[in-house]
Design an enzyme around this catalytic site. Structure first.
Site, mmCIF file in Angstrom:
data_model
loop_
_atom_site.group_PDB
_atom_site.id
_atom_site.type_symbol
_atom_site.label_atom_id
_atom_site.label_comp_id
_atom_site.label_asym_id
_atom_site.label_seq_id
_atom_site.Cartn_x
_atom_site.Cartn_y
_atom_site.Cartn_z
ATOM 1 N N LYS A 153 0.848 -1.200 0.000
ATOM 2 C CA LYS A 153 0.000 0.000 0.000
ATOM 3 C C LYS A 153 0.882 1.248 0.000
ATOM 4 O O LYS A 153 0.618 2.210 -0.722
ATOM 5 C CB LYS A 153 -0.934 -0.017 1.226
ATOM 6 C CG LYS A 153 -2.064 -1.022 1.058
ATOM 7 C CD LYS A 153 -2.797 -1.351 2.340
ATOM 8 C CE LYS A 153 -3.761 -2.506 2.090
ATOM 9 N NZ LYS A 153 -4.421 -3.013 3.282
ATOM 10 N N ASP A 158 -11.382 2.433 3.728
ATOM 11 C CA ASP A 158 -11.745 1.017 3.634
ATOM 12 C C ASP A 158 -13.268 0.848 3.535
ATOM 13 O O ASP A 158 -13.756 -0.226 3.197
ATOM 14 C CB ASP A 158 -11.275 0.274 4.909
ATOM 15 C CG ASP A 158 -10.045 -0.568 4.674
ATOM 16 O OD1 ASP A 158 -9.767 -0.899 3.502
ATOM 17 O OD2 ASP A 158 -9.368 -0.912 5.662
ATOM 18 N N GLN A 196 -4.778 -1.755 9.428
ATOM 19 C CA GLN A 196 -4.652 -3.110 8.877
ATOM 20 C C GLN A 196 -5.235 -4.130 9.856
ATOM 21 O O GLN A 196 -4.867 -4.168 11.027
ATOM 22 C CB GLN A 196 -3.159 -3.393 8.608
ATOM 23 C CG GLN A 196 -2.903 -4.674 7.863
ATOM 24 C CD GLN A 196 -3.425 -4.649 6.437
ATOM 25 O OE1 GLN A 196 -3.267 -3.672 5.712
ATOM 26 N NE2 GLN A 196 -4.063 -5.727 6.014
#
Ligand code: NDP
Length: 286
Positions: free
Chosen positions: A54, A121, A98
């Site tokens: 990422k 997200d 994460q």
């Protein structure tokens, strides 16, 4: 018959090239560089690789990137305090924590702590609700990547039997909603589904996200179906395999490979959401 491969690697390259140009134009006009903060707690090897990828994708696109690596024993309070400071930070437009998190930290509390406009997200309840209502800011990255893959292969879900195997909050459930929004007739299967094969055999579009290596065998696939394999599983000998068995490509008309299918698209969609978050920031500031 051998199925056409739907390459997420290739599509990602094309989309990232376009995103890079869009981001450059946005920065020229607004003076704002899209910024993403990724937080990782602990040293899970798979998570570490995802975070690194990422960060790398951000740099390739000219975004500002911050990676916060916190020790395994981090408390929920400490993590929430970092999120609170990133919520206020003007150079950060997207925040991603994460998952999974160590057991002393509640995933739900963390997801709720991220400001919805920075929740790239799309896991915050507000963003989930917006997706249900068809009025979204961001789409969750993996299901959005699947929709891009289908579109790139010229597959329109309209009127098709779409079967999603898996009902997690991050893949299966939002995937079903996105297919429904595109006018597919959607069935969601899970571990308690009686006679899974009866359902999968009806699928014109089959999306599999269960996390079980090569679980869906060729006899479970309708001839000519389009198969999207979201699964990423590491076999004992270190090989990466999907949730769909290799022979499926003899039955399907099109299929995504693992690796190189859905995986690269997930990060590409994250980059798209980060640019969108920067646009939202620019609009609010104006
Ligand atoms: P979860 O473990 O959260 O969910 C798995 C789902 O599969 C559950 O809904 C479960 O049902 C269902 N399931 C499990 N076993 C069966 C079975 N035998 N028959 C039918 N359904 C079953 O996984 P995720 O959704 O997070 O991930 C799924 C896979 O996708 C994993 O391999 C993961 O690594 C991969 N993944 C890939 C991404 C990418 O970028 N390519 C991104 C995210 C995930 P129930 O709800 O009843 O327990």
């Amino acid at each position: 018959m051998s199925a056409k491969l739907i390459s997420g690697k290739q599509l990602s390259l094309e989309l990232r090239e376009k995103l890079k140009k869009d981001a450059e134009a946005f920065t020229r006009e607004s003076g704002i560089t899209p910024g993403l903060a990724v937080i990782i707690v602990g040293t899970d090897p798979a998570s570490t690789v995802y975070v690194r990828n990422k960060h790398r994708a951000c740099l390739e696109l000219g975004y500002y990137s911050e990676v916060h690596e916190l020790p395994e024993e981090t408390t929920e309070k400490e993590l929430l305090s970092l999120i609170a400071s990133l919520n206020e930070k003007e150079t950060i437009h997207g925040i991603l924590v994460q998952l999974p998190l160590p057991k002393q930290i509640s995933e739900e509390s963390v997801i709720r702590a991220i400001r919805p406009e920075k929740d790239v997200d799309a896991f915050h309840p507000e963003n989930v609700g917006r997706i249900l209502l068809g009025n979204y800011r961001f789409l969750p990255c993996t299901p959005a990547g699947v929709m891009e893959l289908l579109a790139s292969a010229g597959v329109d879900p309209k009127g098709k039997e779409c079967v999603v195997v898996g009902r997690s909050n991050i893949v299966g459930k939002p995937q079903a909603l996105l297919l429904l929004e595109k006018n597919g007739t959607v069935t969601v299967c899970h571990s308690r589904t009686a006679n899974l094969k009866e359902h999968t055999l009806c699928a014109d579009i089959l999306v599999v996200a269960i996390g079980r290596p090569e679980f869906i065998t060729p006899d479970m696939i309708k001839p000519g179906a389009v198969v999207i394999d979201v699964g990423i599983n590491r076999t004992p000998d270190g090989k990466l395999v999907g949730d769909v068995a290799a022979g499926a490509s003899e039955v399907a008309s099109a299929i995504t490979p693992v690796p190189g299918g859905v995986g690269p698209m997930t990060i590409t969609m994250l980059m798209k959401n980060t640019l969108e978050a920067a646009r939202i920031f620019a609009e609010r500031r104006a």
